[in-house]
Design an enzyme around this catalytic site. Structure first.
Site, short mmCIF file in Angstrom:
data_model
loop_
_atom_site.label_atom_id
_atom_site.label_comp_id
_atom_site.label_asym_id
_atom_site.label_seq_id
_atom_site.Cartn_x
_atom_site.Cartn_y
_atom_site.Cartn_z
CG HIS A 137 38.05 34.81 31.02
ND1 HIS A 137 37.81 35.82 30.11
CD2 HIS A 137 36.99 34.83 31.89
CE1 HIS A 137 36.67 36.44 30.42
NE2 HIS A 137 36.16 35.85 31.50
CD GLU A 138 35.88 32.20 34.25
OE1 GLU A 138 35.62 32.86 35.29
OE2 GLU A 138 35.29 32.39 33.16
CG HIS A 141 36.74 36.93 36.09
ND1 HIS A 141 36.51 38.28 35.86
CD2 HIS A 141 36.10 36.27 35.09
CE1 HIS A 141 35.78 38.41 34.75
NE2 HIS A 141 35.53 37.22 34.27
CD GLU A 188 33.22 38.55 32.03
OE1 GLU A 188 33.89 37.72 31.36
OE2 GLU A 188 32.87 38.33 33.19
#
Length: 368
Positions: A137-138, A141, A188
């Site tokens: 997930h990060e 980003h 997100e």
């Protein structure tokens, strides 16, 4: 159904060679990002903001107060991190830190060289598959440029809110900031998709969100019941609940966990996730050919579909009042362009101010 080892993937993960971040970006997120990337002079604006953002000091604070992860410190986390990066074909790992925090979370920070921070709770409460989803997930980003753009928007909105000479009224500014938060929430959802692609285990991604919502013990939590909560949240209650949800989310950077889980499940069911694992995804070498028009159209289509299919009582009332003819998607599709125009105006003013030009007028603040 309860969570158990039978839900773990039986096959090895597929390395997504050359995958572009556009593969996982949510339509509304991708439309806004493409518009920003196409903005003339935007790179110069980014450089101007480097002077306003003391990234060196921020990084030093984590170097002093957190644990920098490598093969010697938190080796388990480092191993999972490298696996997630390899699956997403990321050759250069961002710096990763573990900071003391009892809440499960992570964040990607910075403009010049973004880095990732996860909490001690994430290390302690997540198994390897769930941790892989969080770290993916990060990484998502960082690869999508969210860390850079979020930092710029954070500076712009906070700075503009306190400078009365910006040529935007207070009400309009609040509306624009709310629009920026809407983009953050879609970012997100994009990163959730990246986390799923990194781990390639839908069950682990769902468990991660369950733990974010209710802590680390899943022995008495049921996945189906958790997803039922999402449906109740999305369409339950009456107009009072709809108004309350608007207040809850307008200035929130993250969608609520149950909504994130439901959105991720819908993405898997759409077939896009399976197609990507099968090799059908955009490559990084084609990023230069991305179309602003097509991405904004995709964002408009998403909002139109969401408006037409939403079970929310307030949206249902809006459809009845409009006779089902409201072109909400067309309206929403213009917001990326409006946000881009605002970013251009405010960023240009900020850039001039950083160079010592166009100083604000002297004297007492004006009323209103």
């Amino acid at each position: 159904m309860t969570i158990d080892d039978d839900n773990r993937p039986a096959r090895p993960r597929v390395t997504l060679t050359g995958i572009s971040s556009r593969a996982w970006e949510h339509p509304a997120d991708r439309g806004a990002l493409t518009a920003l990337r196409e903005l003339r002079g935007f790179d110069d604006v980014v450089k101007a903001f480097f002077g306003m953002w003391n990234e060196r000091a921020f990084r030093l604070s984590y170097l002093a107060n957190a644990i920098r992860v490598d093969h010697r410190q938190y080796p388990r986390v480092y191993q999972v991190f490298t696996e997630a990066a390899t699956t997403l074909d990321v050759a250069e790992l961002p710096e990763l830190y573990v900071g003391q925090d009892p809440v499960i979370h992570g964040e990607a920070i910075g403009m010049d060289k973004p880095f990732i921070v996860i909490s001690t709770a994430a290390v302690e409460k997540l198994d390897d598959d769930e941790l892989r989803a969080l770290l993916g997930h990060e990484i998502g980003h960082v690869r999508s440029g969210h860390a850079v753009y979020k930092t710029i928007m954070m500076i712009l909105t906070k700075w503009a809110a306190n400078v009365n000479w910006i040529p935007i009224g207070a009400i309009a500014l609040r509306a624009i900031i709310a629009g920026m938060y809407e983009w953050w929430r879609k970012a997100e959802l994009s990163a959730d998709r990246a986390g799923l692609l990194a781990g390639q285990d839908p069950g682990a991604s769902t468990r991660l969100l369950m733990k974010v919502a209710g802590g680390g013990d899943l022995s008495q939590i049921d996945t189906a019941a958790f997803l039922e909560q999402a449906q109740d949240y999305r369409g339950g209650g009456d107009l009072r609940d709809s108004v309350l949800k608007i207040g809850m989310t307008m200035y929130a950077s993250h969608p609520v966990p149950v909504a994130r889980a439901a959105e991720l499940a819908r993405w898997v069911e759409s077939g896009e996730y399976t197609a990507i694992l099968g090799g059908d995804y955009p490559r990084r070498d084609g990023d230069g050919n991305a179309s602003v028009t097509e991405d904004v159209k995709a964002a408009a289509s998403h909002y139109r579909e969401a408006f037409n299919n939403s079970p929310d009582p307030l949206v249902h009332l809006a459809r009845r009042v409009s006779g089902g003819a409201a072109d909400f998607g067309g309206w929403a599709g213009t917001q990326a362009g409006r946000a881009r125009n605002w970013a251009s105006t405010a960023a240009d003013a900020a850039s001039r101010a950083a160079r010592g030009e166009d100083r604000p007028p002297q004297g007492p603040p004006q009323e209103g």
